[in-house]
Design a protein around this motif. Structure first.
Motif, PDB file in Angstrom:
ATOM      1  N   ASN A 115     -99.311  22.294 -46.511  1.00 25.69           N
ATOM      2  CA  ASN A 115     -98.979  23.715 -46.558  1.00 25.69           C
ATOM      3  C   ASN A 115    -100.220  24.588 -46.765  1.00 25.69           C
ATOM      4  OD1 ASN A 115     -97.151  25.894 -46.470  1.00 25.69           O
ATOM      5  ND2 ASN A 115     -97.047  25.965 -48.697  1.00 25.69           N
ATOM      6  N   CYS A 116    -101.314  24.225 -46.097  1.00 24.94           N
ATOM      7  CA  CYS A 116    -102.555  25.007 -46.192  1.00 24.94           C
ATOM      8  C   CYS A 116    -102.728  25.820 -44.919  1.00 24.94           C
ATOM      9  CB  CYS A 116    -103.760  24.088 -46.382  1.00 24.94           C
ATOM     10  SG  CYS A 116    -103.790  23.256 -47.995  1.00 24.94           S
ATOM     11  N   SER A 117    -103.378  26.966 -45.041  1.00 21.05           N
ATOM     12  CA  SER A 117    -103.640  27.797 -43.867  1.00 21.05           C
ATOM     13  C   SER A 117    -105.128  28.121 -43.781  1.00 21.05           C
ATOM     14  CB  SER A 117    -102.804  29.078 -43.907  1.00 21.05           C
ATOM     15  OG  SER A 117    -103.039  29.802 -45.086  1.00 21.05           O
ATOM     16  N   PHE A 118    -105.560  28.347 -42.546  1.00 19.74           N
ATOM     17  CA  PHE A 118    -106.967  28.619 -42.239  1.00 19.74           C
ATOM     18  C   PHE A 118    -106.996  29.892 -41.411  1.00 19.74           C
ATOM     19  CE2 PHE A 118    -106.266  24.181 -42.923  1.00 19.74           C
ATOM     20  CZ  PHE A 118    -107.308  23.809 -43.746  1.00 19.74           C
ATOM     21  N   ILE A 119    -107.528  30.969 -41.984  1.00 18.16           N
ATOM     22  CA  ILE A 119    -107.444  32.290 -41.361  1.00 18.16           C
ATOM     23  C   ILE A 119    -108.832  32.922 -41.311  1.00 18.16           C
ATOM     24  CG2 ILE A 119    -106.418  34.595 -41.538  1.00 18.16           C
ATOM     25  CD1 ILE A 119    -104.219  33.177 -43.316  1.00 18.16           C
ATOM     26  N   GLY A 120    -109.287  33.259 -40.113  1.00 14.85           N
ATOM     27  CA  GLY A 120    -110.525  34.015 -39.953  1.00 14.85           C
ATOM     28  C   GLY A 120    -111.798  33.282 -40.316  1.00 14.85           C
ATOM     29  N   ASN A 121    -111.768  31.949 -40.389  1.00 21.56           N
ATOM     30  CA  ASN A 121    -112.978  31.174 -40.669  1.00 21.56           C
ATOM     31  C   ASN A 121    -113.776  31.010 -39.384  1.00 21.56           C
ATOM     32  OD1 ASN A 121    -112.329  30.280 -43.527  1.00 21.56           O
ATOM     33  ND2 ASN A 121    -110.526  29.573 -42.427  1.00 21.56           N
ATOM     34  N   THR A 122    -115.098  30.986 -39.473  1.00 21.09           N
ATOM     35  CA  THR A 122    -115.926  30.828 -38.283  1.00 21.09           C
ATOM     36  C   THR A 122    -117.020  29.792 -38.529  1.00 21.09           C
ATOM     37  OG1 THR A 122    -117.332  32.689 -38.959  1.00 21.09           O
ATOM     38  CG2 THR A 122    -115.556  33.186 -37.420  1.00 21.09           C
ATOM     39  N   ALA A 123    -117.402  29.146 -37.420  1.00 16.67           N
ATOM     40  CA  ALA A 123    -118.495  28.187 -37.446  1.00 16.67           C
ATOM     41  C   ALA A 123    -119.420  28.493 -36.293  1.00 16.67           C
ATOM     42  CB  ALA A 123    -117.968  26.759 -37.343  1.00 16.67           C
ATOM     43  N   GLU A 124    -120.686  28.495 -36.567  1.00 12.91           N
ATOM     44  CA  GLU A 124    -121.688  28.750 -35.536  1.00 12.91           C
ATOM     45  C   GLU A 124    -121.648  27.671 -34.455  1.00 12.91           C
ATOM     46  OE1 GLU A 124    -124.632  31.148 -33.951  1.00 12.91           O
ATOM     47  OE2 GLU A 124    -123.611  31.499 -35.850  1.00 12.91           O
ATOM     48  N   MET A 125    -121.452  26.406 -34.870  1.00 12.15           N
ATOM     49  CA  MET A 125    -121.481  25.292 -33.933  1.00 12.15           C
ATOM     50  C   MET A 125    -120.071  24.754 -33.659  1.00 12.15           C
ATOM     51  SD  MET A 125    -124.688  25.241 -33.365  1.00 12.15           S
ATOM     52  CE  MET A 125    -125.236  23.735 -32.635  1.00 12.15           C
TER      53      MET A 125
END
Length: 178
Positions: free
Chosen positions: A152-162
């Motif tokens: 029940n985890c969410s990932f919102i608006g995270n970014t990675a260069e690679m």
């Protein structure tokens, strides 16, 4: 019950005779790093509702539970904010009995794992939100050497260069998402 620099320790008996776990209550804005350093295996670190802005990466390196508060709908309301200047959380050499629950991890920034890096670790994460974290690899989370369990985890608006804006599975990383 013990009070130490705005941290409250409450003994809680666990299933084995003679052993006691402590519940360490950290008030909003309190020092999570100090609570983590003082905790023993089996302890629960309970964050009250509110904002926490640590000055350094928070290291989880023993079998503990790091637990935030939730609102009436069950949404996490304990926020750990890296202020776009630090990696927020790091786990090292822990297994699935190490738990991270009910947290918003946001605005972390690092080369790998802006919000969280699991190094040779497979903690269980439950009801966590990873928001607006940045890294070259694994903006939200970077797993290295083990897989984590995300419930029940969410990932919102995270970014990675690679690679891996939300989650990057590095060397032998193989997480489970439920």
């Amino acid at each position: 019950m013990h009070i130490l620099k705005h941290i409250l320790f409450l003994p809680i008996a666990i299933g084995v005779t003679g052993l006691e776990a402590e519940t360490v209550v950290v008030p909003a804005g309190g020092d999570i790093a100090e609570a983590l350093a003082l905790a023993a295996s089996g302890d629960i670190i309970q964050l009250e509702a509110g904002l926490y802005e640590p000055d350094e990466t928070l290291l989880v390196d023993k079998m503990i539970t790091l637990r935030g508060a939730v609102d009436e709908d069950g949404s996490p309301i304990s926020i750990i904010d890296g202020r776009s200047s630090i990696q927020v959380l790091s786990t090292t050499n822990v297994g699935s009995n190490t738990r991270i629950e009910n947290l918003v991890v946001r605005n972390g920034s690092a080369e790998i794992g802006g919000g969280l890096i699991n190094f040779k670790s497979g903690p269980t994460l439950d009801n966590c939100m990873f928001m607006d974290n940045y890294a070259e690899f694994g903006g939200g989370v970077y797993n290295h050497g083990a897989g984590s369990v995300f419930r029940n985890c969410s990932f919102i608006g995270n970014t990675a260069e690679m690679e891996g804006g939300g989650v990057y599975e590095g060397y032998y990383g193989q997480s489970t998402f439920e």
